[in-house]
Scaffold this motif. Sequence first.
Motif, PDB file in Angstrom:
ATOM      1  N   LEU A 119       0.965  -1.140   0.016  1.00  0.00           N
ATOM      2  CA  LEU A 119       0.106   0.166   0.073  1.00  0.00           C
ATOM      3  C   LEU A 119       0.775   1.291   0.093  1.00  0.00           C
ATOM      4  O   LEU A 119       0.471   2.147  -0.753  1.00  0.00           O
ATOM      5  CB  LEU A 119      -1.200   0.104   1.343  1.00  0.00           C
ATOM      6  N   PRO A 120       1.855   1.283   0.775  1.00  0.00           N
ATOM      7  CA  PRO A 120       2.639   2.446   0.908  1.00  0.00           C
ATOM      8  C   PRO A 120       3.265   2.771  -0.591  1.00  0.00           C
ATOM      9  O   PRO A 120       3.706   3.843  -0.920  1.00  0.00           O
ATOM     10  CB  PRO A 120       3.859   2.214   1.848  1.00  0.00           C
ATOM     11  N   LEU A 121       3.737   1.728  -1.519  1.00  0.00           N
ATOM     12  CA  LEU A 121       4.100   2.141  -2.717  1.00  0.00           C
ATOM     13  C   LEU A 121       2.874   2.497  -3.853  1.00  0.00           C
ATOM     14  O   LEU A 121       3.004   3.353  -4.688  1.00  0.00           O
ATOM     15  CB  LEU A 121       4.678   0.853  -3.275  1.00  0.00           C
ATOM     16  N   ARG A 122       1.670   1.825  -3.576  1.00  0.00           N
ATOM     17  CA  ARG A 122       0.434   2.434  -4.368  1.00  0.00           C
ATOM     18  C   ARG A 122       0.004   3.736  -3.864  1.00  0.00           C
ATOM     19  O   ARG A 122      -0.386   4.397  -4.805  1.00  0.00           O
ATOM     20  CB  ARG A 122      -0.804   1.319  -3.892  1.00  0.00           C
ATOM     21  N   TYR A 123      -0.078   4.140  -2.793  1.00  0.00           N
ATOM     22  CA  TYR A 123      -0.274   5.196  -2.262  1.00  0.00           C
ATOM     23  C   TYR A 123       0.785   6.002  -1.238  1.00  0.00           C
ATOM     24  O   TYR A 123       0.616   6.240   0.137  1.00  0.00           O
ATOM     25  CB  TYR A 123      -1.524   5.205  -1.274  1.00  0.00           C
ATOM     26  N   PRO A 124       1.869   6.356  -2.116  1.00  0.00           N
ATOM     27  CA  PRO A 124       2.953   7.150  -1.157  1.00  0.00           C
ATOM     28  C   PRO A 124       2.347   8.357  -0.486  1.00  0.00           C
ATOM     29  O   PRO A 124       1.863   9.245  -1.053  1.00  0.00           O
ATOM     30  CB  PRO A 124       3.955   7.177  -2.040  1.00  0.00           C
ATOM     31  N   GLN A 125       2.815   8.446   0.911  1.00  0.00           N
ATOM     32  CA  GLN A 125       2.654   9.494   1.784  1.00  0.00           C
ATOM     33  C   GLN A 125       3.754  10.208   2.341  1.00  0.00           C
ATOM     34  O   GLN A 125       4.749   9.536   2.493  1.00  0.00           O
ATOM     35  CB  GLN A 125       1.627   9.237   2.884  1.00  0.00           C
ATOM     36  N   ARG A 197      -7.971   2.275  10.135  1.00  0.00           N
ATOM     37  CA  ARG A 197      -7.136   3.508  10.439  1.00  0.00           C
ATOM     38  C   ARG A 197      -7.945   4.516   9.291  1.00  0.00           C
ATOM     39  O   ARG A 197      -8.714   4.170   8.480  1.00  0.00           O
ATOM     40  CB  ARG A 197      -5.748   3.388   9.702  1.00  0.00           C
ATOM     41  N   HIS A 198      -7.424   5.801   9.322  1.00  0.00           N
ATOM     42  CA  HIS A 198      -8.308   7.004   8.484  1.00  0.00           C
ATOM     43  C   HIS A 198      -7.591   7.114   7.388  1.00  0.00           C
ATOM     44  O   HIS A 198      -7.666   8.092   6.700  1.00  0.00           O
ATOM     45  CB  HIS A 198      -8.608   8.068   9.591  1.00  0.00           C
ATOM     46  N   ASP A 199      -6.522   6.162   7.011  1.00  0.00           N
ATOM     47  CA  ASP A 199      -5.916   6.652   5.709  1.00  0.00           C
ATOM     48  C   ASP A 199      -6.576   6.675   4.563  1.00  0.00           C
ATOM     49  O   ASP A 199      -7.660   6.011   4.485  1.00  0.00           O
ATOM     50  CB  ASP A 199      -4.587   5.356   5.514  1.00  0.00           C
ATOM     51  N   PRO A 200      -6.322   7.558   3.855  1.00  0.00           N
ATOM     52  CA  PRO A 200      -7.153   7.884   2.599  1.00  0.00           C
ATOM     53  C   PRO A 200      -7.343   6.709   1.494  1.00  0.00           C
ATOM     54  O   PRO A 200      -8.792   6.508   1.028  1.00  0.00           O
ATOM     55  CB  PRO A 200      -6.071   8.615   1.627  1.00  0.00           C
ATOM     56  N   GLY A 225     -11.034   3.150  15.065  1.00  0.00           N
ATOM     57  CA  GLY A 225      -9.804   3.174  14.504  1.00  0.00           C
ATOM     58  C   GLY A 225      -9.161   4.512  15.109  1.00  0.00           C
ATOM     59  O   GLY A 225      -9.463   5.442  15.320  1.00  0.00           O
ATOM     60  N   PRO A 226      -7.879   4.185  15.132  1.00  0.00           N
ATOM     61  CA  PRO A 226      -7.004   5.411  15.337  1.00  0.00           C
ATOM     62  C   PRO A 226      -7.120   6.761  14.497  1.00  0.00           C
ATOM     63  O   PRO A 226      -7.203   6.562  13.346  1.00  0.00           O
ATOM     64  CB  PRO A 226      -5.390   4.826  15.096  1.00  0.00           C
ATOM     65  N   GLN A 227      -7.432   7.605  15.328  1.00  0.00           N
ATOM     66  CA  GLN A 227      -7.614   9.028  14.523  1.00  0.00           C
ATOM     67  C   GLN A 227      -6.016   9.442  14.234  1.00  0.00           C
ATOM     68  O   GLN A 227      -4.930   9.245  14.786  1.00  0.00           O
ATOM     69  CB  GLN A 227      -8.086  10.105  15.225  1.00  0.00           C
ATOM     70  N   ASP A 228      -5.980  10.084  13.113  1.00  0.00           N
ATOM     71  CA  ASP A 228      -4.735  10.542  12.540  1.00  0.00           C
ATOM     72  C   ASP A 228      -4.867  12.147  12.192  1.00  0.00           C
ATOM     73  O   ASP A 228      -5.857  12.614  11.394  1.00  0.00           O
ATOM     74  CB  ASP A 228      -4.598   9.984  11.170  1.00  0.00           C
ATOM     75  N   ARG A 229      -4.314  13.058  12.528  1.00  0.00           N
ATOM     76  CA  ARG A 229      -4.319  14.624  12.600  1.00  0.00           C
ATOM     77  C   ARG A 229      -4.009  14.853  11.160  1.00  0.00           C
ATOM     78  O   ARG A 229      -4.635  16.169  10.621  1.00  0.00           O
ATOM     79  CB  ARG A 229      -3.426  15.108  13.323  1.00  0.00           C
ATOM     80  N   ARG A 230      -3.625  14.025  10.169  1.00  0.00           N
ATOM     81  CA  ARG A 230      -3.459  14.313   8.784  1.00  0.00           C
ATOM     82  C   ARG A 230      -4.905  14.358   8.166  1.00  0.00           C
ATOM     83  O   ARG A 230      -5.016  14.817   7.261  1.00  0.00           O
ATOM     84  CB  ARG A 230      -2.381  13.620   8.218  1.00  0.00           C
ATOM     85  N   TYR A 231      -5.721  13.211   8.607  1.00  0.00           N
ATOM     86  CA  TYR A 231      -6.986  12.735   7.828  1.00  0.00           C
ATOM     87  C   TYR A 231      -8.068  12.928   8.502  1.00  0.00           C
ATOM     88  O   TYR A 231      -9.230  13.232   7.865  1.00  0.00           O
ATOM     89  CB  TYR A 231      -6.757  11.446   7.587  1.00  0.00           C
ATOM     90  N   THR A 232      -8.156  12.775   9.786  1.00  0.00           N
ATOM     91  CA  THR A 232      -9.423  12.719  10.320  1.00  0.00           C
ATOM     92  C   THR A 232     -10.211  14.203  10.554  1.00  0.00           C
ATOM     93  O   THR A 232     -11.421  13.948  10.358  1.00  0.00           O
ATOM     94  CB  THR A 232      -9.085  12.270  12.004  1.00  0.00           C
ATOM     95  N   PRO A 233      -9.381  15.130  10.620  1.00  0.00           N
ATOM     96  CA  PRO A 233     -10.292  16.518  10.697  1.00  0.00           C
ATOM     97  C   PRO A 233     -10.922  16.628   9.244  1.00  0.00           C
ATOM     98  O   PRO A 233     -12.166  17.325   9.384  1.00  0.00           O
ATOM     99  CB  PRO A 233      -9.315  17.468  10.818  1.00  0.00           C
TER     100      PRO A 233
END
Length: 364
Positions: A119-125, A197-200, A225-233
């Motif tokens: 996934l990190p190669l498909r959707y690099p962040q 998780r809240h990943d895209p 799931g764990p909230q993520d300040r990058r995505y949850t807001p």
Amino acid sequence: MSKTNRVSCPSPLALFNGSCLGTKPTGLGVVARDLISQLDTGLVHLLDPLQGNRHGSIQIPKSLMPELGVKAHFRRLVWIQTKIPSLLKKSGAEIFLSPVPEAPLFRGVRSVVLAHDLLPLRYPQPTPLLAYHLAYVPLVLHRSQRILCNSKATARELHERLGLPLKKLITIPLGFNPNKLYPLQLTREPFFLVLGRHDPHKNISGILRAIALLRDKETQLWIIGPQDRRYTPSLKKLASELEIDHRCKWIPWVDDSERLKLLNRCQALVIASHWEGFGLPALEAMACNTPVIASNSGALPEVVGDAGLLFDSKDPAALADAMSMVLSDGLLVRSLCSRAKKQLDIYRWDNAARTVEEVLKDLC
């Protein structure tokens, strides 16, 4: 007698990388915990940060646990490179067995790792771990003696994207713990459940849009799931814009007991991911006689089979239609649950463990 105690050897064949275990396990931690519970204690000794009572376990620092954040992640990588060779030598084990693609890169350590997805190669962040995913993980995979793949979809992806030889790739369908996941005969309540998780790539935004399209305006969405300040807001902002924020519950983590109850109370589990290397929550839901609504991406069709409703992850309206079917068609729900019982026979941790043991024996 437990199968995990049937062999007594002076030295194990492998040391199991338990550094990804923790007190609040999510996806990868759950896989590691349940797999090691079924592996023969004579063949495989656990590197254990939790100070459990498994025979042959070796205590390692608690500071490596994933729940301690990015710093713990880097501590773990340094620890693996510097400490594993000496631990293998001291124990007499020939193989480093890791439930995640992490292993020493030097000093001649032979490793077998479990690959979950790319996934990190498909959707690099742009994160501190980008180099880890783009460089370290592929290098570990290429240097490993064997790569255990959680699905045929993951095996294909490793072969096609990284050029890994097919002879190194061994598919071992994962499992679920029937002692922790089972029907409770609880009354179903008006909410759909999301676990993750809240990943895209999890596509929670698509689920929010689907909920907004439902004619039934009372049904809720519970997101565990764990909230993520990058995505949850931004997700919460979207819920507000769609005027469904009052119908959404955001819960960072639940223990096994509460997870079991939620799976037994919800109308259905929803997995809308644009890609999944496996999709463990689908198994967990099926084990609880809970309908699964899943996207037709990655390994999800492989895992769910004909025991769930599949939809295009890019089409919220298709997801809304599937939700409406679950809410209105009791006959369909009963049919899905009946098919799930047959599908679950494929996914057993004891079968996965026996396959892993045979791989270790072949290498040793």
